[in-house]
Every structure is written in structure tokens, then in C-alpha cells.
Design an enzyme around this catalytic site. Structure first.
Site: not given
Length: 431
Positions: A42, A14
Site C-alpha cells: 500500500h 493495486d
């Protein structure tokens, strides 16, 4: 000048890899995913519009870029086609620019069933998987019982392999996990129905990349998750099921290591983690809540809230060593705006001894007490700043200390979610 760049997350995932790959993709001809599955999320913001990619490389947003899903990825046919349809609905040409390795292991419904049943059985001691069948699919690969993409197009082989592997998984599901068996006919029917849509995109991806490189093409190799979730080098057993380090790009894409010229490590200006596992610099106070709120720290795939903490330089130092990082990209610097004081992890106390790098294994990390260094914060906004000299003085000092602790230069700084909100100190592809 680098021809091929590996983009790696240096923390627990992340970190903002998707935005940076999308930003770099305008300078390459190909983008390759080489590990993980549709557990990766993503997030891209382009002209204010949000796009989440789970399987398809972030370069798909650029019309002239070919995208590749390498053999190191475990592939859910259902998830892949759903993502393609979502992108096509947004007006993108996907199928003519996407190549899928014929030897990707498949994620099928029984993998998801096993994944969810295991987590349910473990209760409070669960790892915190996404429940998408990633781990069981990798297990089948290593156990040499996986069905692969190429098997979709030879029904006799698919059926024989399916019967064998389902005997095993249904035994585990019913006799050990106390769950329902999975129907072979349902798995077969679903897979055969999806196969025709996938077949035109299937290639020998290793050879495709090799031939393109011979013609002078530049490539980005897009990592998923983060180095501290690597199945070997992460906080085991609280890890993912694949190798997330830069070296995995070679095996997972089918290219030689000499094809990898530069490793860009993506790291947040603070630290986050999703799910279970030790987290030395975690903040369980108002500052941690503020980072989560301002940083919008919720998983793009699961929606789970992320745990937040101070930047951990000693953990990043482990990633630097594992990946041979050439330069760092610091993301979400703007989330720290307005904090009067900042803390930066420079090491740990473990059994009374100082250690300057993250130890191996979850038990050892859980025993590590962070050694924090206080730095002054800044009140000015860094949102959207595109020149380093225009950052607040204390923000620059913070970044300089991060680079000093980690021993790697900072090449890029992200000051917002849009691809244009980026400070370039050294371009990975242009020198």
C-alpha cells in the site's frame, strides 16, 4: 452515518486502497488488516513523501489511530520488524499503537522456500506469486499444521510443531520439487531471536476491537489485493491464497458481520493486473503502454510491470455483487487525461452469447470477448482537482457512465497520489 467501513479493492489489486485508507483514517480510532500478508503493498504519498506499507495498516501514519493485524493475516516476523524499523526511522511511533493477533499463522523460511521452488518448477505455467511464502502459509493453516504467533512464546510447543511441519515440507522440497531442505535449527533460532520484539504487541485482537467498539470507537477494515484475486471468487487458479472480499473482514478480524456498516469499493479509472491470468480488456498497444507509463504501473512490492487495459464494468459488477458495495472510489482518473477516445467494457461475448458480468474461473474468462463502448476523452488536466464541478465535462460523463454500468454510486474520486487530491461526493464516515 457509518461507524465502521470496509475498504475493498474491486479489481485485481493495486487500486490505490492505501491512499484512501490513510485519508479516511483521520476520522476513525482504529484500522484493521484482516487478510493477506506482506505480499500487499500500500503506497502512500503524504506531502510529497512516498511510504510503502506491506503488513502494517495504513492508519499508522496518524498518531491517534490504533492499528490491528487480525487473525486472517499470515505474518512474517522478519518482514514485520523490518517494516516497523523503517517507520520508526522516519520518526513514527509504531509499537505502542500496533496490536497483533495471537492466532495469526506465521510465515517462516520453509514457506518461502516452497513458494519459490514451486514457481521455478512450473516455469511458463507459473501463477506469478510474489515468492514470499503466502500461499504455503495459508495451506498450513487449512491443513491444521500452522505455527501461530502465540507459539513463539512457548518454545517447547514451537519446537514440537516445527519438527512435525518441517518433516512434511522438507519431504516436498527434496523429493518432489528438487530443492534443498530447510534447517530446523536455523528456523528455530531466527524465530526465537525475533520473538521478544514481537511479544509486547501481541493481543487478543478480536476482544480489543469489541471492547473499543463498545466505547464508541470507529474502525476501518483495510482489505489487501482485490476481489478478482479472491481464492473462491476470483479468476481461479490465478488468484491469491486468501479471501479478499468484504465478508472476509468479519472472519479475519474476529468481529461480527453487524459491525460492518459500509463497504467502499476502490477501483481505478482503467484496469490493471500483475502476473499471469486472463484479462479481457487488456491493451497490448500504445494506449496500454501509455497507461502504464503515465500511471507508473509497477508493483510496489515486487517492482513487476502491471498489465493495463480499459475499465471493465462487467468485472466490476461481479465485485459489486460479491462485496455488497455501498459506494465506489475511482482512483487515477488523471491517468486518462489527454486520451482523445476511451473504451469502457460493458459485458462480454461468451460462445456467442452476451453476458453482463464476469464469468467464474480462468478458462471461462479467457473465452470472454469484451464488449466495449466508446466514450469521448478530454484534453484538460484533472490532476489535483478537488471539486466535482471543476472536472472536464467528458470526465464527468465518463464517471457517470461507470456508475451506471456498475449500478453503484461514486462517492470519492482520486485525482492524484496525495491524500488531499480527492473529490468527495459522499463521505463514507460522515454521510
Amino acid at each position: 452515518m457509518s461507524k465502521n467501513v470496509v475498504v475493498i479493492g474491486t479489481q485485481w489489486g493495486d487500486e490505490g486502497k492505501g491512499k484512501i485508507v490513510d485519508w479516511l483514517a483521520e476520522s476513525v480510532q482504529g484500522v484493521v488488516r484482516f487478510q493477506g500478508g506482506h505480499n500487499a503493498g500500500h503506497t502512500l504519498w503524504i506531502n510529497g513523501k512516498k511510504t510503502i506499507l506491506r503488513l502494517i495498516p495504513s492508519g499508522i501514519m496518524h498518531p491517534g489511530v490504533t492499528c490491528y493485524i487480525g487473525n486472517g493475516v499470515v505474518l512474517s516476523p522478519e518482514a514485520l520488524l523490518k517494516e516497523i524499523e523503517e517507520l520508526e526511522a522516519a520518526g513514527l511511533d509504531v509499537r505502542s499503537r500496533l496490536q497483533i493477533s495471537e492466532i495469526c499463522p506465521l510465515i517462516l523460511p520453509y514457506h518461502v522456500a516452497v513458494d519459490k521452488a514451486r514457481e521455478a518448477r512450473k516455469g511458463e505455467s507459473k501463477i506469478g506469486t510474489t515468492g514470499r511464502g503466502i500461499g504455503p502459509a495459508y495451506e498450513d493453516k487449512v491443513a491444521r499444521r500452522a505455527l501461530r504467533v502465540q507459539d513463539l512464546f512457548t518454545p517447547d510447543i514451537f519446537d514440537a510443531k516445527l519438527d512435525e511441519v518441517l518433516d512434511y515440507h522438507n519431504f516436498v522440497l527434496t523429493q518432489y520439487l528438487g530443492a534443498q531442505a530447510v534447517s530446523a535449527n536455523e528456523v528455530r533460532d531466527q524465530a526465537m531471536a525475533l520473538a521478544p520484539a514481537i511479544k509486547p504487541m501481541v493481543r487478543d485482537v478480536s476482544s480489543s476491537i469489541f471492547l473499543a467498539q463498545q466505547q464508541g470507537a470507529r474502525f476501518l477494515f483495510e482489505g489487501a489485493q482485490g476481489a478478482l484475486l479472491d481464492v473462491d471468487h476470483g479468476t481461479y487458479p490465478y488468484v491469491t491464497s486468501s479471501n479478499c472480499v468484504a465478508g472476509a473482514a468479519s472472519a479475519g478480524a474476529g468481529v461480527g458481520p453487524q459491525s460492518l456498516d459500509y463497504v467502499l469499493g476502490i477501483t481505478k479509472a482503467y484496469t490493471t493486473r500483475v502476473g499471469s491470468g486472463p484479462f479481457p480488456t487488456e491493451l497490448l498497444d500504445e494506449v496500454g503502454s501509455r497507461l502504464a507509463t503515465v500511471g507508473k504501473e509497477f508493483g510496489s512490492v515486487t517492482g513487476r510491470p502491471r498489465r493495463c487495459g480499459w475499465f471493465d464494468g462487467a468485472a466490476l459488477k461481479r465485485s459489486v455483487r460479491l462485496n455488497g458495495i455501498s459506494g465506489l472510489c475511482i482512483t487515477k482518473l488523471d491517468v486518462l487525461d489527454g486520451l482523445e477516445k476511451l473504451q469502457l467494457g460493458v459485458g462480454y461475448r461468451v460462445n456467442g452469447e452476451f453476458r453482463d458480468v464476469l464469468p467464474y474461473g480462468a478458462h471461462a474468462v479467457a473465452q470472454a470477448e469484451p464488449v466495449l463502448e466508446e466514450l469521448p476523452g478530454w484534453s484538460e488536466s484533472t490532476v489535483g482537482v478537488t471539486e466535482y464541478s471543476k472536472l472536464p465535462l467528458n470526465a464527468r460523463r465518463y464517471l457517470e457512465r461507470v456508475a451506471e454500468v456498475c449500478g453503484v454510486p461514486i462517492d470519492l474520486v482520486s485525482t492524484g497520489p496525495d491524500r488531499n487530491e480527492t473529490i468527495v461526493l459522499r463521505h463514507p464516515l460522515k454521510g
